[in-house]
Design an enzyme around this catalytic site. Structure first.
Site, short mmCIF file in Angstrom:
data_model
loop_
_atom_site.label_atom_id
_atom_site.label_comp_id
_atom_site.label_asym_id
_atom_site.label_seq_id
_atom_site.Cartn_x
_atom_site.Cartn_y
_atom_site.Cartn_z
N ARG B 58 0.62 -1.22 -0.03
CA ARG B 58 -0.07 -0.07 -0.05
C ARG B 58 1.04 1.10 -0.08
NH1 ARG B 58 -4.33 0.82 4.72
NH2 ARG B 58 -2.54 1.72 5.86
N SER B 127 -12.48 -4.24 1.59
CA SER B 127 -12.82 -3.61 3.10
C SER B 127 -14.29 -3.52 3.13
CB SER B 127 -12.06 -2.26 3.06
OG SER B 127 -10.56 -2.35 2.92
N LYS B 156 -6.95 5.50 11.01
CA LYS B 156 -8.10 5.43 10.58
C LYS B 156 -8.85 6.12 11.36
CE LYS B 156 -7.91 2.76 6.70
NZ LYS B 156 -8.71 2.82 5.29
#
Lengths: 250, 250
Positions: B58, B127, B156
């Site tokens: 990522r 997700s 997050k």
């Protein structure tokens, strides 16, 4: 739809040249950051109304989902006007949207790889700033080149401009059409076309203009005037251009 | 290569479960921004040495070319260790790298579209943070889900955590394995596994650790201990898990 325009069903690279020889005259890159609050859709619609027939969607901030959704809406607008939609950088988005092609920078996916993913019918453009990059891109299967930056520009400060000489060398080295980008304005279009460019690509000169359609129209007229003064694009089948690329698509 | 590991040639979704039932035990997302200056390659190598078998690349800052180059190097490292390489978001990069799969957020490409581009053999993860998203993703052809965020986490901050109850509902609603992500640590792994997760996915808990390998090893041991205490994953073919998904791959 104007009479010279492409139909949605006819949009593929194998017959692109035959349908509209002036397709590359004015290539507009929609960049939201430079569009003074206007959306990609608004910018594209206005640029198409001004006569542009190639719209590139470029947005480095959008999520993949937003790019796909925007691309799908743009495709409709662009095809309705007889143009073609090119997606910047993202081969996955181009595939998802079934856009007409993709534009790749030197930091993006190599053109040969993109060609394998996109198949023969999609248009692949590559940004180049030297003869070597131009030849490599043509060999890798590019359909057109974006030569940049021709002149200094506030948006691209990372490399020295290649100038008209650099542009001429690139145009002379390949058979595919070369679109000139970077600092192009009404005052230098004639020199750019005389250097061998098939057309001009613009970002801020059109998308930041208060009247996008008028800005596009004015630039396009100047490109056509410059080409006419050289005897280029007089009629399909008759072409006095000096380059093979210009003879194909110029 | 350890005896349970996958071979490069055998890496495809149709036989993933059969080869290594514990593949999802510890899923590590390499994120350069959280890696304290270490490269994706260093992070992956250390996480694999610590026993992780799923590595996700990522990186939202890299150019496409950098992602492809990094992905190709990571694939070699990951396959050498018998693991699988998942690319975050970018289906084009996954294709270019011929990675084992792609992980899609709700803002990324829809899973059904990605499946059409990637074909049947690539792994697609999605997700999700609700039962509805989980069911939709399974229907769209996802092979596994990342349920997030289970607990509050500093990385997050955009949504409320779904908690163990939210995780349980997701696990109960689908047949595919669910990997739990968000605020997982040694102290809550047992609860997460008891809620039905096939394993845990971690970012900072591993990639920000001074000793990545040791951090991975410790988390993995706790996952295996928790599974063993439930009688799960005792041996291939014998599985005391309660969920269909756990029976397949858990």
């Amino acid at each position: 739809m104007n009479g010279n325009a492409l139909n949605g069903s006819e949009l593929n690279r194998s017959n692109l040249g035959g349908l509209d020889r002036g397709i590359w005259d004015l290539y507009v890159v929609t960049d939201r950051k430079l569009a003074c609050g206007r959306s990609h859709e608004e910018v594209a619609a206005a640029a198409l109304a001004g006569g542009s027939r190639v719209i590139q969607l470029r947005d480095k901030e959008m999520t993949t989902r937003e790019l796909i959704d925007t691309g799908l809406r743009l495709k409709e607008i662009v095809h309705e006007a007889g143009g073609i939609l090119i997606i910047n950088d993202r081969v996955d988005v181009a595939l998802a949207v079934d856009a007409d092609g993709v534009h790749l920078g030197q930091d993006d996916m190599p053109a040969a790889l993109a060609r394998r993913m996109l198949g023969r019918e999609k248009i692949i453009g590559v940004s180049v700033s030297s003869e070597g990059e131009a030849l490599a891109a043509e060999l890798d299967g590019a359909d057109y080149l974006g030569a940049s930056a021709i002149f200094a520009t506030p948006t691209k400060t990372d490399a020295a401009p290649i100038g008209l000489d650099g542009l001429r060398k690139i145009c002379d080295s390949v058979r595919i059409p070369v679109v000139a980008i970077g600092g192009i304005n009404k005052g230098n279009i004639e020199q750019v076309i005389k250097a061998g460019a098939a057309g001009i690509a613009v970002v801020s000169a059109v998308v930041s203009a208060p009247d996008i359609g008028a800005a596009a129209r004015e630039l396009l007229q100047e490109v056509r005037r410059a080409k006419a003064s050289m005897g280029r694009c007089a009629a399909p089948g008759a072409n006095a251009g000096t380059r093979a690329g210009a003879q194909r698509w110029g």
